[in-house]
Design a protein around this motif. Structure first.
Motif, PDB file in Angstrom:
ATOM      1  N   CYS A  97       8.027   8.066  -3.947  1.00  9.45           N
ATOM      2  CA  CYS A  97       8.594   7.909  -2.607  1.00  9.45           C
ATOM      3  C   CYS A  97       9.787   8.846  -2.424  1.00  9.45           C
ATOM      4  N   HIS A 151       9.474  12.107   5.537  1.00  8.68           N
ATOM      5  CA  HIS A 151       8.150  11.730   6.032  1.00  8.68           C
ATOM      6  C   HIS A 151       7.149  12.870   5.834  1.00  8.68           C
ATOM      7  N   LYS A 204      10.261   3.238   5.119  1.00  6.18           N
ATOM      8  CA  LYS A 204       9.337   2.139   4.847  1.00  6.18           C
ATOM      9  C   LYS A 204       9.909   1.053   3.940  1.00  6.18           C
ATOM     10  N   ARG A 257      10.271   6.135  10.211  1.00  6.15           N
ATOM     11  CA  ARG A 257       9.659   6.812   9.063  1.00  6.15           C
ATOM     12  C   ARG A 257      10.106   6.228   7.730  1.00  6.15           C
ATOM     13  N   CYS A 316      15.121  11.878   7.620  1.00  8.34           N
ATOM     14  CA  CYS A 316      13.945  11.012   7.598  1.00  8.34           C
ATOM     15  C   CYS A 316      12.676  11.774   7.965  1.00  8.34           C
ATOM     16  N   GLY A 364       6.186   4.773   0.809  1.00  9.51           N
ATOM     17  CA  GLY A 364       6.653   5.735   1.807  1.00  9.51           C
ATOM     18  C   GLY A 364       8.116   6.074   1.573  1.00  9.51           C
ATOM     19  N   PRO A 365       8.741   6.822   2.475  1.00  8.47           N
ATOM     20  CA  PRO A 365      10.164   7.167   2.315  1.00  8.47           C
ATOM     21  C   PRO A 365      11.052   5.927   2.211  1.00  8.47           C
ATOM     22  N   PHE A 407       6.180  13.204   2.118  1.00  7.22           N
ATOM     23  CA  PHE A 407       5.611  12.063   1.411  1.00  7.22           C
ATOM     24  C   PHE A 407       4.175  12.249   0.923  1.00  7.22           C
TER      25      PHE A 407
END
Length: 504
Positions: A177, A50, A233, A231, A46, A148-149, A53
């Motif tokens: 993403c 992050h 989303k 992290r 993660c 996001g991730p 990204f």
């Protein structure tokens, strides 16, 4: 071609081995050892996603389209090996896996075409009106941006199309993403070789390897750590109602709640209207049986319940279905646990008040044989458990007294992925009454077909009200699924020097 698993995770472009190990449980062939995930590995993946990204979100649509197409090519280059290990692990026929591989690479290429067109950006522009009275209007531009991730959970019943490089991963990467996949322990070798293909595509294009990670196996705490990592989303999940609801609750309880897009379960009721039953009841019974048997009933769109008006036409339908199911051969299920859960589900249905067995067979081990039951509408409406999914080739016929009672049964269902109406021209008036009920219940309404199988296309919807899915406004199949991993951003009075390329 034979693939000997290396047994490692893929963490941010690196094969990573952990101390904990688990063994696969293939339907045939040799078992292999794999590294087992841990919360620490999840945190590492993660953190990498992050960090990657911002730059990945800023890549062009063409760059991401080429990535998707290159992943598809790398999967195809490993096609024979994927089929061999996938069939051994799951017991699925080679032809089924070859078709599923084509669907997987096809949807990767579909998303490539989709983002090239740019329509998904939903670009809106309200030009400035500096002289408007009583107040001027600023220049307003809106566009969809990556969220996001994204965490993706591999599905048990689709080792390719809903797993490591499946629709959730394709949609997330297309949106910009990074993705962290929690591989399914039912087919770790298949997941590994697909992850190898993704890593190879990323390396070939010189892209940031941190945009993709695969964490294999591990206990429940691994999945919990993934959805709770600050992290992450958004989450894409296909699986059981119990497991999905637990993860959904964790997402909602986070300090920063995030969307959980879960596909959790459906019985996909089929309504046989009177004229259709009279004209082709036998053929419909046989077709329904074939749909129930497809893939040993391990499809989320399996039409487990048929609703028909009691009488001779219902008798013909039921007998045709029973005969077709009775002539079927045992089928291997995806895991020993699923086979046992299927037998328990059949026992639960059989114990219901007023339920009569039309076909009850003994099956053991990892194999399944079909079950067929029937029940009156009154007894069905009085027992909510009869409307719960049994994952396997099991069918329930609900006999209703008249059209009004069929409408009552239709209105009793919770959210479904599909509802099917079997109707002829003389059923049109009744069909118009049922259609509003069906569309309130399901994400896809079919007429004169069977729901097993999902076309990957722009207009498809694979989702529905809870418990079919946790977000009724989304789909997990088709190009609209990209919207799950985007959010709208409005830019006010943005100077030309700062306008992103996609806004020009």
């Amino acid at each position: 071609m034979t693939h000997i698993p290396h047994g490692d995770h893929w963490i941010a472009g690196r094969k990573t081995r952990s101390e904990g190990r688990f063994s696969s449980a293939p339907a045939t062939g040799t078992s292999h050892e794999f590294s087992a995930g841990t919360p620490a590995l999840v945190a590492e993946a993660c953190a990498a996603a992050h960090a990657a990204f911002p730059a990945f979100a800023a890549t062009t649509r063409e760059e991401r389209a080429k990535l998707l197409e290159t992943i598809a090519g790398e999967i195809e280059a490993r096609g024979e090996a994927i089929t061999a290990i996938g069939s051994a692990e799951t017991g699925l026929p080679e032809a089924r896996l070859q078709g599923e591989r084509g669907r997987t690479t096809g949807q990767l290429r579909l998303f490539a075409d989709h983002i090239r067109k740019g329509d998904y950006l939903d670009h809106r522009h309200d030009a400035a009106l500096p002289d408007r009275q009583p107040l001027p209007r600023p220049d307003l531009r809106m566009i969809q941006r990556p969220i996001g991730p994204v965490a993706v959970f591999g599905a048990s019943n689709f080792p390719l199309a809903f797993s490591v490089a499946g629709g959730d991963t394709a949609a997330a990467l297309a949106a910009g993403c990074p993705v962290v996949v929690k591989g399914h322990s039912a087919h770790p070798g298949t997941g590994e070789i697909v992850a190898d293909a993704i890593a190879a595509a990323i390396e070939k294009l010189g892209m940031d390897p941190r945009i993709f990670s695969l964490v294999q196996g591990g206990k429940r705490e691994v999945g919990e750590a993934l959805v709770q990592d600050p992290r992450i989303k958004a989450v894409g999940f296909t699986g059981s109602l119990g497991g999905g609801r637990a993860l959904y609750n964790l997402c909602a309880a986070r300090p920063e709640p995030i969307p959980f897009f879960g596909e959790l379960g459906s019985v996909n009721p089929m309504f046989v209207l009177p004229e259709a039953a009279r004209a082709r009841g036998k053929a419909l019974g046989e077709g329904w049986a074939a749909s129930l048997l497809m893939g040993a009933g391990q499809f989320c769109t399996n039409p487990g319940i048929a609703v028909i008006i009691d009488g001779p036409d219902a008798d013909a339908f039921a007998e045709a279905a029973r005969a077709a199911l009775a002539n079927s051969q045992p089928q291997v299920m995806l895991t020993d646990g699923m086979a046992e859960a299927y037998r328990q589900g059949a026992a639960r249905v059989a114990a219901g008040a007023g339920v009569r067995a039309l076909l009850a067979q003994d099956c053991s081990g990892r194999t399944s044989l079909p079950y067929l039951f029937e029940v009156s509408a009154a007894d069905f409406l009085g027992n909510h458990e009869l409307a719960e999914e049994v994952f396997g080739p099991l069918g329930v016929i609900v006999r209703v007294g008249d059209a009004a009672q069929m409408e009552e049964v239709a209105a009793s269902f919770g959210g479904q992925l599909t509802v099917t109406l079997q109707l002829d021209d003389g059923d049109a008036d009744f069909g118009r009454r049922l259609l509003p009920i069906a569309e309130r219940v399901a994400g896809r309404v079919l007429c004169n077909g069977f729901p097993t199988g999902v076309e990957v296309a722009d207009a498809i919807v694979h989702g529905g009200p809870y418990p079919a899915s946790t977000n009724f406004g989304a789909t997990s199949v088709g190009t609209l699924s990209i919207r799950r991993f985007l959010r709208p951003v409005c830019y006010q009075n943005l100077p030309d020097a700062l306008i992103p390329e996609d806004l020009r």
